[in-house]
Scaffold this motif. Structure first.
Motif: not given
Length: 100
Positions: A27-48
């Motif tokens: 529920r902490k917003t600062k940690k949730n903001i960090l999750l967005i770049p981690l999600l992009i890092i995890g999914g972008s190589p496969l999509l590309y």
């Protein structure tokens, strides 16, 4: 539908589900903001590499695409394990606070 497309969508959905569980348990917003770049890092190589493979037809095996799938699956599995640990930890904290 192409098998590659179905496998790519399933892999990305599992990754998204893992991060969604982490997002909902944390529920902490600062940690949730960090999750967005981690999600992009995890999914972008496969999509590309999946889009690149669909646009250009190689004669030989596309090793990079296989490595992208393996990276995404391992990344998804680690995120899912972290999500499970966070759920268990949250339930334990709720049980401890109800007992007191």
């Amino acid at each position: 539908m192409n098998k590659l497309l179905i496998l790519t969508i399933a892999s990305e959905m599992f990754l998204l589900l893992s991060f969604l569980i982490i997002f909902l348990t944390n529920r902490k917003t600062k940690k949730n903001i960090l999750l967005i770049p981690l999600l992009i890092i995890g999914g972008s190589p496969l999509l590309y590499l999946a889009i690149d493979h669909m646009n250009s037809h190689y004669v030989d095996a596309n090793i990079g695409l296989g490595l992208a799938f393996m990276f995404t699956w391992i990344y998804s599995a680690i995120a899912f394990v972290v999500a499970i640990i966070l759920i268990i930890r949250r339930k334990r904290n709720n049980n401890i606070s109800k007992e007191q």
